[in-house]
Design a protein around this motif. Structure first.
Motif, PDB file in Angstrom:
ATOM      1  N   GLU C 101       0.827  -1.210   0.000  1.00 58.29           N
ATOM      2  CA  GLU C 101       0.000   0.000   0.000  1.00 58.29           C
ATOM      3  C   GLU C 101       0.860   1.259   0.000  1.00 58.29           C
ATOM      4  O   GLU C 101       0.593   2.219  -0.718  1.00 58.29           O
ATOM      5  CB  GLU C 101      -0.895  -0.017   1.236  1.00 58.29           C
ATOM      6  N   LYS C 104       2.259   1.827  -3.341  1.00 59.36           N
ATOM      7  CA  LYS C 104       1.261   2.322  -4.290  1.00 59.36           C
ATOM      8  C   LYS C 104       1.088   3.832  -4.127  1.00 59.36           C
ATOM      9  O   LYS C 104       1.130   4.591  -5.089  1.00 59.36           O
ATOM     10  CB  LYS C 104      -0.078   1.603  -4.056  1.00 59.36           C
ATOM     11  N   ASN C 108       1.747   6.796  -6.800  1.00 60.29           N
ATOM     12  CA  ASN C 108       0.691   7.747  -7.192  1.00 60.29           C
ATOM     13  C   ASN C 108       1.157   9.184  -7.042  1.00 60.29           C
ATOM     14  O   ASN C 108       0.844  10.044  -7.858  1.00 60.29           O
ATOM     15  CB  ASN C 108      -0.557   7.543  -6.325  1.00 60.29           C
TER      16      ASN C 108
END
Lengths: 287, 287, 287, 287
Positions: C101, C104, C108
């Motif tokens: 997570e 990620k 982003n």
């Protein structure tokens, strides 16, 4: 070599020695450990214990008061004179650090004897648990690994040689100091960085650990000033040692006097060393 | 240390020594190499060559006939007496293997001198090219690698120690024989297999290479019988050596007498060894 | 390389890391140690701490709850989302054990990041304090020296390789077990005694210390039966480890699970390992 | 394991292999050495030779023309097709460097086969005679000892690892170059000086010997310029190797391409390596 042995007094190292002899298949009588539960119903008398054996094995040191055999685990005093009286010319006594008077008496009585502490090979073999004990202390007391640390060994005698080899084997940047050019040549030959004693001041500042093996004042106030405050000093030389401990304390440099390491760090190995030396003594006598 | 040097005679090792001194930034005069093209128009006289230097460096051995300096590359004889006559008390002469007469003369003339061959550190450092030369021979003369071979070094003196360490470093199964228990303890400490000399017969049969360093007959007919016919014997001990070569030949065991290895296998290293020793001598004199 | 760093949370190892970076002459901001006296009047805000640096250095592990940065010495929660919000694309964040997570989110936001724990060289370098910590335990818990002891290392991965080399360097009789013939070839090449895993039963009885590095059950009840009661087992494999501890306890065999050794035995070295890895990461990015 | 073997063709290494198998007590048939006096009255036919054995051992390389088994000491051609025709499904054939076509035929005929040259442990074990051969060359071609020389090994693969360990064991100042940080970490861990490939130019000038193990152009004109004229280059990488030999010649730098060292420097060891690999192959098949 089917000799019988009597372990006469001594500390736990002597007891380990007795066990090792038994493991080798020898007949062994243990005397002078009545304070330990395991041996407190010893019924054998001193006379019987002496008579039992071909070889009487005394402790290291043989005596602390010159009257009795050193026997910290016995409630009974073991008189040296009585021991000698009970012995015959066919027997031999082996101990560590006989004094001159003992040796005179042994000679007068015509009793074969040998001091294992005087044997060169015992000194060599004893350097191993000493060195390993010193390394253990360094591992425990520093926040860095020995691998890749800067360490220096002061002195290239027996302990210096064994210690520098082990430190090198772990991967330290090993420095060894000595005064004699031939020692410096040997040091280089073994792959260590050789430091002439007179150049210590240049090398000390970057050391993480300093091991002293020289039995005279070497790390005096002057040299201590060049040592980093995070450095650890381990003094392996017998009292008074080679470090000005008072000055070190004032400068807040950690300095440890580490003595009697074989018995403390590796008592079983220490007993093996004595056992091997005893076997060598006996073999040489036979020849 | 801004000394000037004169290289006085000697073989190519002396010449290398001169070059190494120059590399270190010293002023160097070369004398006694007129047979070599490079030096054949030497115009300097012996007197000038001597006067030039603070330190006269003689060869190893200093003389082969006791009259002249050993100078295999010179057409001129270099009389020792003349050399000493030309020298002053401010100068010093360093050479290898002075004999008693030379030393007497030097003393009478009050000339500072030193024999580098007598220096312990030179003997130690010289053991390195000796050992490496021996290993080279073993590599050339055996169809197996030293790694994983069974090798034995007879004797644990200077050469024995250096040689066993290198063999171990290559990965051989290193055996070392000695007589003294303290030597045997050291041998074990360094990780080699220790063999008491009296047990040689048991160990010899499985050896691939035997290196002898003991300067007295050790591999006699009796022991040779226990050696495998594929085994290679390399004798490093000075003449007459420690191997019964005649018996070996009869038994068709390959036995090689390897002498003077430093000069042959690594002349530049051999010159470095002398250079370092000379520096040590000079430094000690200064202090 | 004139980067500025912010140490963001972590334990004392992170603090040591900050000190090491400063010693190297880098500008360093320490954030998240307000529970320690030395840092309890930190007035800098999280935003300021983040803005300060080119490189944000997070702890190992980066987070324990997936919400906040792992900061055991801070009274304030350090929200990962806030950290990322405060960061710009010019900065980078380096931490240990990011989860999917985190990665990620970093992607982003287009923020450069790197996980030092995933770096092979960090794993290799970390094996050193692990191995040395294991040796320290063995020294403390056995009455014999490691020198001349029979020891076996189960598994020849990173830790196995470093550990066996050190044990060999101290002078142990080093055995290493593996399954693959190529590993067994390497083991022999380094001078250790190679033991095929299927032959463990034959070798275990004479061992003084067994070091396990294999992260799956290997010393099961069956194999434990072949181990001497005086033998010490040290399990270095992460939980649940490779030893049936319950069975060992029943058989009265001493077995120790030793985890997190780098931070415990050598926190400064552990910090150095992270520092070196960070430098490598930065250098690779530059190229 | 009471297998019978047929040595089918090959050079003297194959012959040594046959002898080693016999020494181990195996039944061995030698075929394809009729040019050697010892074997020139071979009366056995190819069919008989094949039928004799459980395991057919081919040479390394198995074939040089893809038609016949490589048999430099035979006057007769040994057709691969005939060999396969004579074999049954109960037998197996082991050889070195089968090509794709051979393997297809073996598969079609349902004959068990194995390529010992593809075995990782054979590659590892073969690195030992290669490294030792390289060291022998360095000893022969330089006027200095390897001990205390500056040497560099380019590449840290199998040969690089074995070679650097041996050089270190002899006492060289060992440098090893690599590109990967994890390799550099391993290099440091083993006590060598690690050199990133991009920094070669800085380190090369002070080297006495450069050993290349990288099978692609690395010592190009540019890097050769930084090498001292007394330096020796030994290229161990297979053709075309990693050295610009033409440029080296122009610059008068000694550069040697050393290939096939196991068979040349230590043919018996090379045969042992094949033998051990064959035993491993057979043992794995049994399980």
């Amino acid at each position: 070599m089917g000799f019988k042995y009597t372990i006469l007094g001594g500390d736990k190292r002597s007891l380990e020695l007795g066990k090792l002899l038994m493991k080798d298949g020898r007949d062994v009588c243990i005397y002078g450990f009545d304070m330990l539960e395991e041996y407190n119903n010893e019924t054998v008398s001193l006379n019987e214990a002496i008579e039992y054996a071909d070889v009487i094995v005394g402790p290291l040191p043989f005596s602390t008061d010159n009257l009795n055999v050193n026997a910290p685990f016995s409630n009974k005093a073991i008189s040296i004179d009585m021991v000698l009286d009970f012995m015959s010319e066919k027997q031999m006594i082996i101990g560590g650090k006989f004094n001159i008077e003992h040796e005179k008496k042994l000679k007068n009585k015509n009793i074969k004897s040998s001091d294992y502490f005087k044997r060169e090979e015992m000194q060599v073999l004893n350097a191993i648990p000493t060195a390993e004990g010193a390394i253990q202390i360094a591992m425990e007391k520093t926040p860095v690994t020995i691998h890749n640390s800067n360490v220096i060994v002061l002195g290239y005698g027996r302990i210096g040689r064994v210690l520098s080899k082990m430190l090198y084997g772990i991967g330290a940047n090993v420095h060894v100091s000595a005064r004699k050019y031939s020692d410096l040549a040997w040091i280089k030959n073994y792959g260590y960085i050789s430091v002439h004693t007179k150049d210590l001041k240049t090398y000390l500042p970057k050391m993480n650990v300093v091991f002293n093996t020289i039995p005279q004042m070497i790390l005096n106030k002057e040299l201590l000033k060049s040592i980093d405050s995070n450095c650890l000093i381990i003094d392996l030389a017998s009292k008074p040692g080679g470090v000005d401990f008072e000055a070190a304390r004032e400068m807040e440099i950690k300095a440890i006097s580490a003595l009697g390491l074989p018995g403390k760090a590796a008592p079983v190995t220490a007993a093996m060393v004595i056992k091997d030396t005893i076997y060598n003594i006996i073999e040489e006598l036979d020849v």
